[in-house]
Design a protein around this motif. Structure first.
Motif, PDB file in Angstrom:
ATOM      1  N   PHE A 153       0.829  -1.200   0.000  1.00 37.76           N
ATOM      2  CA  PHE A 153       0.000   0.000   0.000  1.00 37.76           C
ATOM      3  C   PHE A 153       0.869   1.258   0.000  1.00 37.76           C
ATOM      4  O   PHE A 153       0.572   2.231  -0.714  1.00 37.76           O
ATOM      5  N   ALA A 154       1.934   1.244   0.774  1.00 32.81           N
ATOM      6  CA  ALA A 154       2.844   2.393   0.796  1.00 32.81           C
ATOM      7  C   ALA A 154       3.478   2.605  -0.576  1.00 32.81           C
ATOM      8  O   ALA A 154       3.644   3.745  -1.032  1.00 32.81           O
ATOM      9  N   ALA A 155       3.831   1.504  -1.253  1.00 35.97           N
ATOM     10  CA  ALA A 155       4.429   1.626  -2.580  1.00 35.97           C
ATOM     11  C   ALA A 155       3.415   2.190  -3.577  1.00 35.97           C
ATOM     12  O   ALA A 155       3.757   3.018  -4.430  1.00 35.97           O
ATOM     13  N   PHE A 156       2.161   1.754  -3.462  1.00 34.65           N
ATOM     14  CA  PHE A 156       1.111   2.296  -4.330  1.00 34.65           C
ATOM     15  C   PHE A 156       0.964   3.804  -4.124  1.00 34.65           C
ATOM     16  O   PHE A 156       0.934   4.587  -5.093  1.00 34.65           O
ATOM     17  N   GLU A 157       0.868   4.220  -2.876  1.00 37.45           N
ATOM     18  CA  GLU A 157       0.725   5.652  -2.599  1.00 37.45           C
ATOM     19  C   GLU A 157       1.952   6.425  -3.068  1.00 37.45           C
ATOM     20  O   GLU A 157       1.834   7.575  -3.521  1.00 37.45           O
ATOM     21  N   GLY A 158       3.120   5.797  -2.999  1.00 35.76           N
ATOM     22  CA  GLY A 158       4.322   6.447  -3.516  1.00 35.76           C
ATOM     23  C   GLY A 158       4.242   6.649  -5.022  1.00 35.76           C
ATOM     24  O   GLY A 158       4.636   7.705  -5.534  1.00 35.76           O
ATOM     25  N   ARG A 159       3.731   5.657  -5.741  1.00 37.15           N
ATOM     26  CA  ARG A 159       3.578   5.802  -7.197  1.00 37.15           C
ATOM     27  C   ARG A 159       2.553   6.895  -7.532  1.00 37.15           C
ATOM     28  O   ARG A 159       2.724   7.650  -8.503  1.00 37.15           O
ATOM     29  N   VAL A 160       1.493   6.990  -6.732  1.00 37.31           N
ATOM     30  CA  VAL A 160       0.502   8.053  -6.937  1.00 37.31           C
ATOM     31  C   VAL A 160       1.151   9.421  -6.751  1.00 37.31           C
ATOM     32  O   VAL A 160       0.951  10.330  -7.564  1.00 37.31           O
TER      33      VAL A 160
ATOM     34  N   ILE B 233      -6.290  -3.140  -1.324  1.00 34.91           N
ATOM     35  CA  ILE B 233      -6.054  -1.709  -1.533  1.00 34.91           C
ATOM     36  C   ILE B 233      -7.350  -1.038  -1.964  1.00 34.91           C
ATOM     37  O   ILE B 233      -7.672   0.072  -1.501  1.00 34.91           O
ATOM     38  N   ASP B 234      -8.127  -1.703  -2.826  1.00 35.66           N
ATOM     39  CA  ASP B 234      -9.413  -1.147  -3.235  1.00 35.66           C
ATOM     40  C   ASP B 234     -10.408  -1.124  -2.076  1.00 35.66           C
ATOM     41  O   ASP B 234     -11.262  -0.236  -2.007  1.00 35.66           O
ATOM     42  N   ALA B 235     -10.322  -2.088  -1.173  1.00 34.41           N
ATOM     43  CA  ALA B 235     -11.192  -2.065   0.007  1.00 34.41           C
ATOM     44  C   ALA B 235     -10.858  -0.854   0.881  1.00 34.41           C
ATOM     45  O   ALA B 235     -11.755  -0.194   1.418  1.00 34.41           O
TER      46      ALA B 235
ATOM     47  N   GLY C 139     -15.008   6.129  -0.417  1.00 36.30           N
ATOM     48  CA  GLY C 139     -16.365   5.681  -0.690  1.00 36.30           C
ATOM     49  C   GLY C 139     -16.527   5.108  -2.085  1.00 36.30           C
ATOM     50  O   GLY C 139     -17.637   4.903  -2.571  1.00 36.30           O
ATOM     51  N   ALA C 140     -15.398   4.836  -2.755  1.00 45.15           N
ATOM     52  CA  ALA C 140     -15.411   4.329  -4.133  1.00 45.15           C
ATOM     53  C   ALA C 140     -14.085   3.639  -4.394  1.00 45.15           C
ATOM     54  O   ALA C 140     -13.095   3.867  -3.699  1.00 45.15           O
ATOM     55  N   ARG C 141     -14.063   2.795  -5.430  1.00 47.23           N
ATOM     56  CA  ARG C 141     -12.809   2.132  -5.805  1.00 47.23           C
ATOM     57  C   ARG C 141     -11.867   3.125  -6.474  1.00 47.23           C
ATOM     58  O   ARG C 141     -12.283   4.168  -6.981  1.00 47.23           O
ATOM     59  N   PHE C 142     -10.585   2.770  -6.496  1.00 48.54           N
ATOM     60  CA  PHE C 142      -9.583   3.664  -7.060  1.00 48.54           C
ATOM     61  C   PHE C 142      -9.769   3.892  -8.562  1.00 48.54           C
ATOM     62  O   PHE C 142      -9.262   4.871  -9.100  1.00 48.54           O
ATOM     63  N   ALA C 143     -10.508   3.040  -9.247  1.00 48.22           N
ATOM     64  CA  ALA C 143     -10.802   3.272 -10.671  1.00 48.22           C
ATOM     65  C   ALA C 143     -11.644   4.525 -10.863  1.00 48.22           C
ATOM     66  O   ALA C 143     -11.681   5.106 -11.950  1.00 48.22           O
ATOM     67  N   GLU C 144     -12.336   4.967  -9.811  1.00 46.43           N
ATOM     68  CA  GLU C 144     -13.211   6.142  -9.882  1.00 46.43           C
ATOM     69  C   GLU C 144     -12.577   7.377  -9.248  1.00 46.43           C
ATOM     70  O   GLU C 144     -13.242   8.406  -9.141  1.00 46.43           O
ATOM     71  N   VAL C 145     -11.315   7.279  -8.859  1.00 45.13           N
ATOM     72  CA  VAL C 145     -10.672   8.337  -8.075  1.00 45.13           C
ATOM     73  C   VAL C 145      -9.514   8.947  -8.850  1.00 45.13           C
ATOM     74  O   VAL C 145      -8.656   8.235  -9.376  1.00 45.13           O
ATOM     75  N   SER C 146      -9.477  10.263  -8.914  1.00 43.80           N
ATOM     76  CA  SER C 146      -8.419  11.005  -9.599  1.00 43.80           C
ATOM     77  C   SER C 146      -7.066  10.849  -8.905  1.00 43.80           C
ATOM     78  O   SER C 146      -6.966  10.950  -7.676  1.00 43.80           O
ATOM     79  N   ILE C 147      -6.026  10.625  -9.694  1.00 39.53           N
ATOM     80  CA  ILE C 147      -4.658  10.546  -9.161  1.00 39.53           C
ATOM     81  C   ILE C 147      -4.304  11.830  -8.429  1.00 39.53           C
ATOM     82  O   ILE C 147      -3.844  11.817  -7.279  1.00 39.53           O
ATOM     83  N   ARG C 148      -4.495  12.961  -9.079  1.00 44.55           N
ATOM     84  CA  ARG C 148      -4.067  14.231  -8.509  1.00 44.55           C
ATOM     85  C   ARG C 148      -4.889  14.614  -7.284  1.00 44.55           C
ATOM     86  O   ARG C 148      -4.361  15.164  -6.315  1.00 44.55           O
ATOM     87  N   ASP C 149      -6.170  14.312  -7.297  1.00 47.02           N
ATOM     88  CA  ASP C 149      -6.999  14.652  -6.150  1.00 47.02           C
ATOM     89  C   ASP C 149      -6.638  13.797  -4.945  1.00 47.02           C
ATOM     90  O   ASP C 149      -6.536  14.305  -3.825  1.00 47.02           O
ATOM     91  N   TYR C 150      -6.445  12.508  -5.154  1.00 52.69           N
ATOM     92  CA  TYR C 150      -6.084  11.633  -4.036  1.00 52.69           C
ATOM     93  C   TYR C 150      -4.764  12.071  -3.422  1.00 52.69           C
ATOM     94  O   TYR C 150      -4.615  12.116  -2.198  1.00 52.69           O
ATOM     95  N   ASP C 151      -3.817  12.448  -4.262  1.00 42.60           N
ATOM     96  CA  ASP C 151      -2.522  12.872  -3.753  1.00 42.60           C
ATOM     97  C   ASP C 151      -2.602  14.201  -3.013  1.00 42.60           C
ATOM     98  O   ASP C 151      -1.786  14.468  -2.119  1.00 42.60           O
TER      99      ASP C 151
END
Length: 426
Positions: A112-119, A145-147, A154-166
């Motif tokens: 999960f940390a590696a995923f957030e690092g890539r984001v 990670i999607d859970a 409140g949604a899966r990462f397929a529905e979430v903006s990279i820039r907004d999440y970061d």
């Protein structure tokens, strides 16, 4: 104070008595302006709501003072006669090794940390798109990670903006209010002029003053602070004449995800470590997270986010308990079913004045938070968690945005707006 009817004319009308509306009204109340808060529900607080069950205060909405070391609401808890609990959050303490061994827990944490690092790296390069694009292909932890995204967005990462999440800022300090976060917000709004059962259906912008049609008659205002959830804005629950297509389009780009809670009582709770956590399954995002013994109580607080929350809500409140009982029995043994009972559940998606829990920006739409809060004609100001670019999805994000909108309204009406965020109201 609750008003039987709103006045027919005010300087500023605040639509919505959630955290943003309350913050705005408190700031405006320090001026000489006349103010009214128009609330569709029979209570104040919005998506901050505390119920008393089994002798305990249970938050059906927001429950954590996130980024508490810089959260203005954290500084208001004790002055309001309430109690802060600084126990570390359950996501820092996995209970047992039923679902994952200690080694697997560490492996997931690293993934999960590696995923957030890539984001973060993609956002720094100016890249955009769905955050799920940065999943490691075939990683066994992608469903988990999607859970987590279900709880966070409140949604899966397929529905979430990279820039907004970061862009979200989290200091890692998380506290709670023992008597309930909803109780805090309720107390902060208790002395304001609020007209409940007073839904606004139309705002006429055609004249020199704004005319609001409400369930309790018309109200004219020189300025309006508008704090409805984005799904209500996008659906046109309040009609603007002339229309405001930019506002509605921005709101549609920031839909509310769904995160639902189920509070359960449990007998023999001393078997569990206090304030610890279990997840149901690791191979699917359609699972629940279980906070064991919150505040040391003989209870379990279950979380369901995204697709599974919507599915269970569609089946009815009892479906949450049936699903949780199945997962917990799988983890803790079939006899565990007899030890738990439902106490309260949230249904924010079915709530006509919410239609969801908190906002996320769709891929490519991170900039629409700024677009949503752009003033209209220097007399209509939008605020809420969805307009917060760094604290979206939180009560304190909504609170800060309510203070911002109030200062904009004060300036528009020729008054000193006061200090920027950091004062005692924002």
């Amino acid at each position: 104070m609750t008003l039987v009817r709103p006045p027919s004319s005010v300087d500023v009308a605040v639509i919505g008595a959630g955290a943003a509306g309350i913050a705005a009204a408190r700031r405006l109340a320090r001026s000489d302006l006349s103010v009214v808060v128009l609330e569709a529900r029979d209570r104040i607080g919005g998506r901050a709501h505390t119920l008393l069950r089994e002798g305990h205060a249970l938050d059906l909405g927001c429950g954590w003072l996130h980024s508490a070391d810089e959260n203005p609401l954290a500084q208001m808890v004790e002055p309001e006669g309430l109690t802060i609990d600084r126990t570390p959050p359950p996501w820092e303490s996995q209970a047992f090794d039923h679902e994952m061994t200690s080694a697997e827990q560490a492996e997931f944490g690293a993934a999960f940390a590696a995923f957030e690092g890539r984001v973060a790296e993609a956002a720094a390069r100016g890249e955009e798109g769905p955050a799920s694009r940065l999943f490691e292909p075939d990683c066994r932890w992608n469903p988990r990670i999607d859970a987590i995204s279900g709880a966070l967005n409140g949604a899966r990462f397929a529905e979430v903006s990279i820039r907004d999440y970061d862009a979200y800022r989290d200091t890692g300090v998380n506290w709670r209010v023992i008597e309930g976060y909803g109780r805090l917000v309720e107390r902060l709004g208790a002395r304001l002029p609020v007209a409940t059962h007073c839904a606004v259906s139309r705002i006429d912008r055609s004249g020199p003053v704004l005319r609001l049609e409400t369930a309790k008659g018309a109200v004219e205002a020189r300025a309006v602070i508008f704090t409805l959830p984005t799904d209500l804005i996008a659906a046109g629950v309040v009609r603007f004449d002339p229309p405001l297509p930019d506002l509605m389009e921005a709101a549609a780009s920031l839909p509310l995800g769904l995160a639902s809670k189920l509070h359960m009582t449990v007998t023999g709770a001393e078997d569990f470590p206090k304030d610890s956590q279990l997840w149901g399954r690791a191979d699917t995002a359609e699972t629940g997270g279980y906070h064991l013994r919150p505040f040391g109580r003989p209870m379990i607080e279950a979380w369901f986010g995204g697709d599974i929350a919507r599915q269970l809500e569609a089946e009815g409140e009892a479906a949450f308990f049936a699903f949780a009982a199945d997962e917990l029995a799988h983890l803790l043994g079939s006899s565990f079913r007899k030890r738990i009972a439902p106490a309260a559940a949230s249904m924010w998606g079915a709530d006509p004045w919410s239609r969801g829990a908190y906002s996320h920006a769709l891929p490519g739409k991170a900039g629409d938070r700024a677009r949503l809060k752009a003033p209209v004609e220097n007399r209509l100001f939008t605020a809420g968690e969805a307009t917060s670019e760094v604290f979206y999805g939180t009560a304190h994000g909504a609170w800060l945005e309510g203070g911002r909108a109030a200062r904009e309204a004060l300036a528009a009406l020729g008054l000193d707006p006061g200090p920027a965020p950091g004062d005692d109201e924002a």
